[in-house]
Scaffold this motif. Structure first.
Motif, short mmCIF file in Angstrom:
data_model
loop_
_atom_site.label_atom_id
_atom_site.label_comp_id
_atom_site.label_asym_id
_atom_site.label_seq_id
_atom_site.Cartn_x
_atom_site.Cartn_y
_atom_site.Cartn_z
N ALA A 1 20.32 -5.53 17.16
CA ALA A 1 20.35 -4.11 16.82
C ALA A 1 19.82 -3.89 15.41
O ALA A 1 19.08 -2.93 15.15
CB ALA A 1 21.78 -3.58 16.93
N LEU B 1 21.15 0.51 20.88
CA LEU B 1 21.37 1.19 19.60
C LEU B 1 20.14 2.00 19.20
O LEU B 1 20.26 3.10 18.66
CB LEU B 1 21.70 0.19 18.50
N SER C 1 24.48 2.48 10.99
CA SER C 1 24.96 2.09 12.33
C SER C 1 24.52 0.68 12.69
O SER C 1 25.28 -0.07 13.32
CB SER C 1 24.46 3.09 13.37
N TRP D 1 27.12 -2.27 13.52
CA TRP D 1 26.99 -2.90 14.84
C TRP D 1 26.92 -4.41 14.69
O TRP D 1 27.63 -5.16 15.38
CB TRP D 1 25.74 -2.35 15.52
#
Length: 485
Positions: free
Chosen positions: A22, A183, A211, A215
């Protein structure tokens, strides 16, 4: 371990690919390089004062000063990646040497992962003219990602026998693409709906960067807990103390590891096919990784696409790459892994040439190029990892994977250096992208000279070139043993 315990450990191992991919996709591949470029250009030309239009792209000709050296703002992100990879060439083989002697490679892997994830999440604070902070965070995250993957790759030997590694490694690789795509799709929605959420494009990009770091850090907890049964005896026994006990201090383990690394490097010429493949991989992977790293900058700065459009393109790459890798594995079984890689390099050269002449604003053509990249991306990397896994000397897997990762991670230094220099000299990304053809040509020529069967026999014997006599060239169709990107 019982079969049930082994199954749980493998599933935990797969999740680390889901975790770090991600970051690789959202931050490293798509968003951060063009964002850092924009921050650097805003610092060099505040308020747009002094900007000029060159070849359809608006750029700032005023250089930044990095330790007294003038650096074009448009080249900054590429130079950071170059510097990170040069450091990796020194650091990652040493990490592999330590991992071979560690009683808890799991902790080593997740420790690097969490430091890298923290740096990735902290990119949310790169605003205004904080290009120095951005460059530093990118450097830390890139180094920690590479270090964690050295250990991650080496754990495959403990989780699967030779006959199972194709299947186990491929599952982790596939889950990585899936995690990156999930993602990235969520961040595409965020970027598309930024206005309705009261965010400008820069704020939406920073939230996406945050994020990716969160993650990466959160899902790393799964392998940290799930691989505990791998703790115990190291793969290679560390230097013993006077009483025959294992070294009491971490310093002695590191010293012994680095000493073994020096001996490994001195003995590396005894494995000429392994070294030849690694050099070939260094060149063509330079081209592959530089295309990936530069695609978002090229699309935004040269072709005029928005961040949301770039996310769509990279998401397409992720999906097609999964299918392309499966197709490449099928082809390799019917021909050979080496021949399949060589065919993919021809496609890469065509993609680079097409990218050089694509008109600005033609998003449909850009998507077609993205699909072509995806078609060969997964296969090139998965099969390269597969071939190298057969050429690694027995008993020193993590050390050699350290060398492999130093060539692979974050783009290789020569490609990004050339790309950045050509842009700095010409003021256009078009000749910069064209320069990458050389890497695919040189890498392909070197790969033609690799004798996989002979190299495999040398690695299994562990005694190098002296045992290669009489080995026939039977470069069979090895299925993917690699995760890749």
């Amino acid at each position: 371990m019982t079969p049930a315990q082994l199954g749980r450990a493998r599933r935990a191992w797969y999740v680390y690919d889901w975790a770090n991919s991600a970051y690789v996709t959202t931050t490293s591949t798509v968003l951060f390089s063009p964002y850092l470029t924009a921050v650097a250009e805003a610092a060099a030309c505040p308020g747009g004062v002094g900007e000029v239009v060159r070849d359809g792209a608006t750029t700032c000709p005023v250089p930044l000063s990095v330790l007294g050296i003038p650096v074009a703002a448009g080249s900054l992100a590429l130079y950071v990646v170059t510097f990170a990879t040069l450091l990796s060439a020194v650091v990652l083989p040493a990490v592999g040497a330590v991992a071979d002697r560690s009683r808890s490679p799991r902790r080593l892997m997740t420790g690097f992962a969490w430091v890298g994830a923290a740096a990735a999440a902290a990119m949310v604070f790169v605003v205004g003219d904080r290009w120095v902070l951005g460059a530093a965070l990118q450097l830390v995250a890139s180094l920690c990602l590479g270090a964690s993957l050295v250990v991650y790759d080496s754990l495959l030997v403990r989780l699967a026998g030779p006959d199972e590694r194709d299947r186990v490694s491929s599952r982790g690789w596939a889950l990585g693409y899936a995690g990156g795509a999930v993602l990235l799709a969520a961040n595409l929605v965020l970027l598309a709906q930024a206005d309705s959420l009261g965010l400008d494009e820069g704020s939406a990009v920073r939230v996406s960067l945050l994020s990716a770091g969160l993650w990466w850090g959160a899902f790393t907890l799964v392998p940290h807990l799930g691989l505990r049964r791998l703790d115990g005896e190291p793969a290679v026994v560390a230097l013993e103390g006077p009483d025959g006990a294992a070294p009491a201090s971490t310093a002695r383990v590191v010293a012994g590891s680095l000493g073994q690394l020096v001996r490994t490097l001195k003995g590396a010429p005894a494995f000429p096919q392994t070294l030849l493949f690694l050099i070939a991989y260094l060149f063509f992977n330079d081209g592959v990784q530089t295309v990936i790293a530069a695609a978002s900058i090229y699309g935004q700065q040269q072709l005029g696409f928005a961040s949301s459009q770039l996310v769509v393109a990279i998401l397409l790459v992720q999906v097609v790459a999964l299918l392309g890798a499966l197709a490449a594995g099928w082809i390799a079984q019917r021909t050979s892994a080496r021949a399949t890689i060589l065919g993919s390099l021809v496609v890469w050269m065509a993609v680079v040439v097409a990218g050089m002449v694509i008109p600005a604003g033609e998003f449909g053509l850009f998507l077609a190029l993205a699909a072509a990249i995806g078609l060969v991306l997964g296969g090139t990397q998965a099969l390269s990892r597969s071939v190298f896994s057969q050429l690694v000397p027995v008993g020193r897997e993590a050390e050699w994977f350290g060398l492999y990762q130093s060539a692979e991670r974050g783009t290789s230094w020569l490609g990004t250096l050339v790309f950045g220099l050509v842009f700095q000299l010409t003021g256009s990304y078009r000749p910069a992208i064209a320069s990458l053809v050389v890497f695919f040509v040189v890498g392909g020529i070197l790969l033609l000279r690799v004798d996989v069967a002979r190299g495999r026999a040398q690695a299994q014997a562990g005694t190098g070139a002296g045992h290669s006599a009489g080995i026939q060239d039977a470069d069979g169709g090895a299925a993917p043993r690699g995760r890749g990107r």
